[in-house]
Enzyme design. Structure first.
Site, PDB file in Angstrom:
ATOM      1  N   ASP A  24       0.792  -1.250   0.000  1.00 13.27           N
ATOM      2  CA  ASP A  24       0.000   0.000   0.000  1.00 13.27           C
ATOM      3  C   ASP A  24       0.820   1.294   0.000  1.00 13.27           C
ATOM      4  O   ASP A  24       0.436   2.270   0.653  1.00 13.27           O
ATOM      5  CB  ASP A  24      -0.979   0.013   1.195  1.00 13.27           C
ATOM      6  CG  ASP A  24      -1.973  -1.123   1.139  1.00 13.27           C
ATOM      7  OD1 ASP A  24      -1.888  -1.960   0.220  1.00 13.27           O
ATOM      8  OD2 ASP A  24      -2.839  -1.201   2.029  1.00 13.27           O
ATOM      9  N   GLU A  72      -4.720  -0.847  -1.380  1.00 12.29           N
ATOM     10  CA  GLU A  72      -6.044  -0.874  -0.763  1.00 12.29           C
ATOM     11  C   GLU A  72      -6.961   0.043  -1.564  1.00 12.29           C
ATOM     12  O   GLU A  72      -6.571   1.172  -1.889  1.00 12.29           O
ATOM     13  CB  GLU A  72      -5.967  -0.394   0.695  1.00 12.29           C
ATOM     14  CG  GLU A  72      -7.336  -0.384   1.380  1.00 12.29           C
ATOM     15  CD  GLU A  72      -7.312   0.090   2.825  1.00 12.29           C
ATOM     16  OE1 GLU A  72      -6.203   0.244   3.379  1.00 12.29           O
ATOM     17  OE2 GLU A  72      -8.396   0.314   3.389  1.00 12.29           O
ATOM     18  N   LYS A 129      -6.796  -4.916  -3.051  1.00 12.18           N
ATOM     19  CA  LYS A 129      -7.502  -5.506  -1.915  1.00 12.18           C
ATOM     20  C   LYS A 129      -8.518  -4.513  -1.355  1.00 12.18           C
ATOM     21  O   LYS A 129      -8.237  -3.320  -1.269  1.00 12.18           O
ATOM     22  CB  LYS A 129      -6.502  -5.925  -0.828  1.00 12.18           C
ATOM     23  CG  LYS A 129      -5.655  -4.798  -0.281  1.00 12.18           C
ATOM     24  CD  LYS A 129      -4.561  -5.363   0.613  1.00 12.18           C
ATOM     25  CE  LYS A 129      -3.708  -4.292   1.241  1.00 12.18           C
ATOM     26  NZ  LYS A 129      -4.380  -3.394   2.160  1.00 12.18           N
ATOM     27  N   LYS A 132      -7.882  -4.417   4.828  1.00  5.18           N
ATOM     28  CA  LYS A 132      -6.551  -4.123   5.351  1.00  5.18           C
ATOM     29  C   LYS A 132      -5.571  -5.259   5.041  1.00  5.18           C
ATOM     30  O   LYS A 132      -4.396  -5.020   4.766  1.00  5.18           O
ATOM     31  CB  LYS A 132      -6.613  -3.873   6.868  1.00  5.18           C
ATOM     32  CG  LYS A 132      -7.611  -2.792   7.294  1.00  5.18           C
ATOM     33  CD  LYS A 132      -7.405  -1.493   6.567  1.00  5.18           C
ATOM     34  CE  LYS A 132      -8.373  -0.417   7.065  1.00  5.18           C
ATOM     35  NZ  LYS A 132      -8.414   0.733   6.135  1.00  5.18           N
ATOM     36  N   VAL A 157       3.028   0.421   4.245  1.00  5.63           N
ATOM     37  CA  VAL A 157       2.315   1.294   5.184  1.00  5.63           C
ATOM     38  C   VAL A 157       0.866   0.815   5.303  1.00  5.63           C
ATOM     39  O   VAL A 157       0.313   0.270   4.345  1.00  5.63           O
ATOM     40  CB  VAL A 157       2.341   2.765   4.691  1.00  5.63           C
ATOM     41  CG1 VAL A 157       3.761   3.274   4.663  1.00  5.63           C
ATOM     42  CG2 VAL A 157       1.689   2.951   3.323  1.00  5.63           C
ATOM     43  N   THR A 158       0.251   1.021   6.491  1.00  4.49           N
ATOM     44  CA  THR A 158       0.890   1.469   7.700  1.00  4.49           C
ATOM     45  C   THR A 158       1.221   0.256   8.565  1.00  4.49           C
ATOM     46  O   THR A 158       0.548  -0.774   8.481  1.00  4.49           O
ATOM     47  CB  THR A 158      -0.003   2.443   8.507  1.00  4.49           C
ATOM     48  OG1 THR A 158      -1.182   1.766   8.947  1.00  4.49           O
ATOM     49  CG2 THR A 158      -0.380   3.647   7.680  1.00  4.49           C
ATOM     50  N   CYS A 162      -2.334  -2.083   7.750  1.00 11.54           N
ATOM     51  CA  CYS A 162      -2.284  -3.051   6.653  1.00 11.54           C
ATOM     52  C   CYS A 162      -1.071  -3.969   6.713  1.00 11.54           C
ATOM     53  O   CYS A 162      -1.160  -5.139   6.318  1.00 11.54           O
ATOM     54  CB  CYS A 162      -2.368  -2.324   5.322  1.00 11.54           C
ATOM     55  SG  CYS A 162      -4.011  -1.608   5.074  1.00 11.54           S
ATOM     56  N   GLN A 202       7.145 -13.395  21.877  1.00 11.67           N
ATOM     57  CA  GLN A 202       6.814 -14.812  22.090  1.00 11.67           C
ATOM     58  C   GLN A 202       7.507 -15.717  21.072  1.00 11.67           C
ATOM     59  O   GLN A 202       6.909 -16.626  20.499  1.00 11.67           O
ATOM     60  CB  GLN A 202       5.297 -15.023  22.017  1.00 11.67           C
ATOM     61  CG  GLN A 202       4.516 -14.165  22.998  1.00 11.67           C
ATOM     62  CD  GLN A 202       3.032 -14.451  22.946  1.00 11.67           C
ATOM     63  OE1 GLN A 202       2.609 -15.585  23.169  1.00 11.67           O
ATOM     64  NE2 GLN A 202       2.248 -13.434  22.654  1.00 11.67           N
TER      65      GLN A 202
HETATM   66  N1  TIU Z   1      -2.863   0.555   4.125  1.00 10.35           N
HETATM   67  C1  TIU Z   1      -3.316   0.840   5.342  1.00 10.35           C
HETATM   68  O1  TIU Z   1      -2.617   0.686   6.332  1.00 10.35           O
HETATM   69  N2  TIU Z   1      -4.602   1.372   5.443  1.00 10.35           N
HETATM   70  C2  TIU Z   1      -5.010   2.241   6.432  1.00 10.35           C
HETATM   71  O2  TIU Z   1      -6.151   2.678   6.448  1.00 10.35           O
HETATM   72  N3  TIU Z   1      -4.074   2.597   7.373  1.00 10.35           N
HETATM   73  C3  TIU Z   1      -4.218   3.491   8.378  1.00 10.35           C
HETATM   74  O3  TIU Z   1      -3.301   3.616   9.200  1.00 10.35           O
HETATM   75  N4  TIU Z   1      -5.310   4.245   8.453  1.00 10.35           N
END
Ligand code: TIU
Length: 234
Positions: A24, A72, A129, A132, A157-158, A162, A202
């Site tokens: 993403d 996304e 996709k 997430k 990211v993030t 995701c 863990q």
């Molecule tokens: N790609 C992804 O992480 N989608 C999000 O909406 N991330 C946020 O941190 N909002």
């Protein structure tokens, strides 16, 4: 086999059965005016992850490691957008609304596409996709299994949204994932830290954590030219 210094312990992978997964890196998350900012976030935090991710991408390409990208987003008619996701957070702008980079998080729009620094090239599948996770309602697992992939190197990211969702999904599907801490980014420094802690806790409950330099140093042993070119910006 290539051995990377990682936590909770060394990550060992066969490059012929490994995929670099770039999650993403879309304008909608990384730049102002997109979906990420519409949620109230400061997008500048994510830019730090781009140069390390670009070096890793270039090195993997040059080393012949398979690369997959994800984005996304939703269909133009929003028929794959759950009303819950549309309404969540009571944002000022909703998914599908027009913004400076086109309709927010809609496929085909400028903001939905991947930033130039890490833009896909021929032979690198792009997995679109709606959620997430990279595996939910996508053919990601088919693409990876078809090539006999077992190991994943993860940038994107993030970190806690995701990236972590995708790593959890990958873990349950039998993949070993290595997340590169400086090549993933969060809008929240605290979440960046704890998301990585959760992955490697863990005994590596979801996977491993390392950083781009450790990864490149490990790859350099078997692929010196590929890593030298990536470090030089090639
Ligand atoms: N790609 C992804 O992480 N989608 C999000 O909406 N991330 C946020 O941190 N909002």
């Amino acid at each position: 086999m290539i051995r990377v210094q990682a936590e909770p312990y060394e990550f060992e992978f066969d490059p012929a059965r490994t995929a670099l997964v770039m999650i993403d890196f879309q304008r909608d998350f990384v730049y102002p005016g997109g979906f990420g900012e519409s949620l109230g976030n400061d997008t500048s935090y994510l830019l730090k992850a781009l140069p390390p991710a670009e070096r890793v991408l270039k090195a993997c390409r040059a080393a012949g490691i398979f690369v997959v990208h994800t984005r996304e987003g939703h269909r133009g008619d929003l028929s794959d957008l759950p009303v819950t996701k549309y309404e969540r957070g009571k944002p000022s702008l909703h998914i599908g609304d027009p913004g400076p980079m086109g309709r927010l998080l809609v496929r085909g729009e400028y903001g939905h596409d991947i930033v130039e620094e890490v833009y896909p090239i021929d032979g690198e599948p792009v997995v679109d996709k709606p959620g997430k996770g990279a595996f939910y309602a996508t053919d990601m697992d088919t693409i990876l299994k078809t090539r006999g992939i077992r190991w994943l190197i993860v940038c994107g990211v993030t970190t806690e949204v995701c990236v972590q969702t995708s790593v959890r999904e990958a873990n349950d599907r039998g993949y070993d994932a290595l997340v590169l801490s400086d090549a993933v980014g969060s809008y929240f420094p605290e979440f960046q830290r704890v998301a990585l802690e959760m992955i490697k806790a863990q005994g590596g409950i979801f996977g491993w954590v390392s950083d781009s330099e450790s990864f490149l140093s490990a790859l350099q042993v078997s692929h010196p030219d590929a890593v030298a070119a990536a470090r030089a910006g090639g």
